[in-house]
Design a protein around this motif. Structure first.
Motif, short mmCIF file in Angstrom:
data_model
loop_
_atom_site.label_atom_id
_atom_site.label_comp_id
_atom_site.label_asym_id
_atom_site.label_seq_id
_atom_site.Cartn_x
_atom_site.Cartn_y
_atom_site.Cartn_z
N ARG A 80 56.55 -10.47 -61.87
CA ARG A 80 56.80 -9.60 -60.72
C ARG A 80 56.24 -8.19 -60.90
O ARG A 80 56.58 -7.27 -60.14
N SER A 81 55.37 -7.98 -61.88
CA SER A 81 54.87 -6.64 -62.17
C SER A 81 54.22 -5.99 -60.96
O SER A 81 54.55 -4.87 -60.58
N VAL A 82 53.28 -6.69 -60.35
CA VAL A 82 52.57 -6.14 -59.21
C VAL A 82 53.52 -5.83 -58.07
O VAL A 82 53.46 -4.75 -57.45
N GLU A 83 54.43 -6.73 -57.78
CA GLU A 83 55.38 -6.54 -56.69
C GLU A 83 56.24 -5.30 -56.91
O GLU A 83 56.42 -4.47 -56.01
N VAL A 84 56.80 -5.17 -58.11
CA VAL A 84 57.70 -4.06 -58.41
C VAL A 84 56.96 -2.73 -58.41
O VAL A 84 57.40 -1.74 -57.80
N VAL A 85 55.83 -2.69 -59.06
CA VAL A 85 55.11 -1.43 -59.22
C VAL A 85 54.50 -0.95 -57.91
O VAL A 85 54.57 0.24 -57.58
N THR A 86 53.93 -1.84 -57.14
CA THR A 86 53.35 -1.41 -55.86
C THR A 86 54.44 -0.93 -54.90
O THR A 86 54.20 -0.02 -54.10
N ALA A 87 55.63 -1.50 -54.98
CA ALA A 87 56.73 -1.01 -54.15
C ALA A 87 57.11 0.41 -54.56
O ALA A 87 57.36 1.28 -53.69
N GLN A 88 57.15 0.69 -55.86
CA GLN A 88 57.46 2.03 -56.33
C GLN A 88 56.41 3.04 -55.86
O GLN A 88 56.73 4.14 -55.40
N VAL A 89 55.16 2.67 -56.01
CA VAL A 89 54.07 3.56 -55.63
C VAL A 89 54.07 3.82 -54.13
O VAL A 89 53.92 4.97 -53.67
N SER A 90 54.23 2.76 -53.35
CA SER A 90 54.22 2.91 -51.90
C SER A 90 55.35 3.82 -51.43
O SER A 90 55.17 4.66 -50.54
N SER A 91 56.54 3.68 -52.04
CA SER A 91 57.67 4.53 -51.69
C SER A 91 57.40 5.99 -52.09
O SER A 91 57.65 6.91 -51.31
N ALA A 92 56.89 6.20 -53.28
CA ALA A 92 56.65 7.55 -53.77
C ALA A 92 55.66 8.32 -52.89
O ALA A 92 55.83 9.52 -52.66
N LEU A 93 54.65 7.63 -52.40
CA LEU A 93 53.58 8.30 -51.65
C LEU A 93 53.67 8.06 -50.15
O LEU A 93 52.71 8.35 -49.42
N ALA A 94 54.80 7.58 -49.67
CA ALA A 94 54.97 7.36 -48.24
C ALA A 94 54.77 8.67 -47.47
O ALA A 94 55.34 9.70 -47.81
N GLY A 95 53.92 8.62 -46.46
CA GLY A 95 53.67 9.80 -45.65
C GLY A 95 52.67 10.77 -46.23
O GLY A 95 52.36 11.79 -45.60
N VAL A 96 52.17 10.51 -47.43
CA VAL A 96 51.16 11.37 -48.04
C VAL A 96 49.79 10.91 -47.57
O VAL A 96 49.38 9.78 -47.83
N ALA A 97 49.09 11.79 -46.89
CA ALA A 97 47.79 11.43 -46.33
C ALA A 97 46.68 11.72 -47.34
O ALA A 97 46.81 12.60 -48.19
N PRO A 98 45.57 10.98 -47.27
CA PRO A 98 44.43 11.28 -48.13
C PRO A 98 43.99 12.72 -47.94
O PRO A 98 43.90 13.22 -46.82
N GLY A 99 43.74 13.41 -49.04
CA GLY A 99 43.28 14.79 -48.96
C GLY A 99 44.38 15.81 -48.74
O GLY A 99 44.10 17.00 -48.58
N GLU A 100 45.65 15.38 -48.77
CA GLU A 100 46.76 16.29 -48.58
C GLU A 100 47.14 16.93 -49.91
O GLU A 100 47.71 16.30 -50.79
N GLY A 101 46.82 18.21 -50.06
CA GLY A 101 47.14 18.92 -51.30
C GLY A 101 46.33 18.38 -52.47
O GLY A 101 45.28 17.76 -52.29
N GLN A 102 46.81 18.64 -53.67
CA GLN A 102 46.16 18.13 -54.86
C GLN A 102 46.43 16.64 -54.99
O GLN A 102 47.59 16.21 -54.94
N ALA A 103 45.39 15.86 -55.14
CA ALA A 103 45.56 14.40 -55.19
C ALA A 103 46.50 14.00 -56.30
O ALA A 103 46.30 14.35 -57.47
N PRO A 104 47.59 13.27 -55.97
CA PRO A 104 48.53 12.85 -57.01
C PRO A 104 47.86 11.97 -58.05
O PRO A 104 46.86 11.29 -57.78
N LEU A 105 48.43 11.98 -59.24
CA LEU A 105 48.09 11.03 -60.28
C LEU A 105 49.20 9.99 -60.33
O LEU A 105 50.36 10.30 -60.07
N VAL A 106 48.85 8.76 -60.68
CA VAL A 106 49.85 7.72 -60.90
C VAL A 106 49.73 7.27 -62.35
O VAL A 106 48.63 6.94 -62.81
#
Length: 261
Positions: free
Chosen positions: A144-170
């Motif tokens: 379930r690695s992909v499922e769990v991790v992509t859910a975390q990433v999607s939640s963390a960056l929800a509403g963050v548009a490309p080019g908004e501020g300094q590009a986050p690192l993951v």
């Protein structure tokens, strides 16, 4: 990636370790070596909050080394005893904020919603979020690695548009690979999850790093995994000698790839 962006990020967090004397000596030694530089490498250092101002003062922006904070609250100010705001860590010299480390999630109540709030606050303040994600040993074993991790990433960056501020690192840090008793990951262990992160949020992040029992013996293999843009190192970089060795090795590897290309 623009020509001004780093090719490979090499950083470390000291966690809850190090005195002010240690921090000053480490930063001073690192600054001396940074004068020669590591072409194509972006070093970053995340000391404990007590040493943040000291490390920032020693390194200064001219060194080219980014200094970060291990945590920051999502509110600008208020009755949050024991917390530090993004504005406060920025005032102490941080330009990067580590968010969502598994230890924070497990012991200090950093849920996906809390992580999301901290990401937005960091971007609003003009700093760069370093979002940590990772799955448990049980999730890894169950596939379930992909499922769990992509859910975390999607939640963390929800509403963050490309080019908004300094590009986050993951930073992908599987929980089973972290710490003194963590198991070193093989490239085969992480390649699918790293690729999935890029597929989900690649247009909104600056780079995907890997963390978890990184050392001089496995650094080359990890940096060779498609999609890995750097490493987030623990105890192997808790001495200046150890960190410099990793920076030198990464720079040599990058130079070799460029020469071959």
């Amino acid at each position: 990636m623009t020509v001004d962006e780093p090719l490979t990020w090499i950083g470390t967090s000291w966690k809850m370790n190090g005195s002010l004397a240690f921090a000053r000596a480490y930063a001073t030694g690192l600054r001396a070596r940074a004068a020669a530089g590591w072409p194509g490498i972006q070093p970053f250092l995340i000391p404990p909050a007590t040493a943040l101002a000291v490390v920032s003062e020693v390194l200064r922006p001219a060194s080219g080394i980014i200094v970060g904070a291990q945590n920051a609250h999502w509110e600008q100010r208020g009755a949050w005893t024991g917390e530090l705001s993004v504005e406060q860590v920025a005032d102490a010299g941080a330009t990067l904020v580590e968010i969502g480390h598994s230890e924070r999630r497990a012991w200090f109540g950093d849920t996906d919603e809390v992580v999301h709030r901290k990401v937005l606050a960091t971007l609003r303040a003009g700093l760069r979020p370093l979002v940590c994600v990772g799955e448990s040993a049980e999730d890894f074993a169950a596939g379930r690695s992909v499922e769990v991790v992509t859910a975390q990433v999607s939640s963390a960056l929800a509403g963050v548009a490309p080019g908004e501020g300094q590009a986050p690192l993951v930073a992908y840090e599987p929980i089973w690979a972290i710490g003194e008793h963590g198991r070193e990951a093989t490239p085969e262990d992480i390649v699918a999850t790293v690729g999935a992160i890029a597929d989900h949020v690649g247009d909104r992040v600056g780079s995907v790093l890997y963390g978890g029992s990184v050392n001089r013996e496995n650094l080359t293999d990890i940096l060779g995994v498609p999609g890995v843009g750097g490493v987030f190192v623990g105890r192997a970089a808790w001495t200046l000698t150890g960190y410099l060795a990793l920076l030198d090795l990464a720079a040599d590897q990058l130079a070799g790839r460029l020469n071959v290309g």
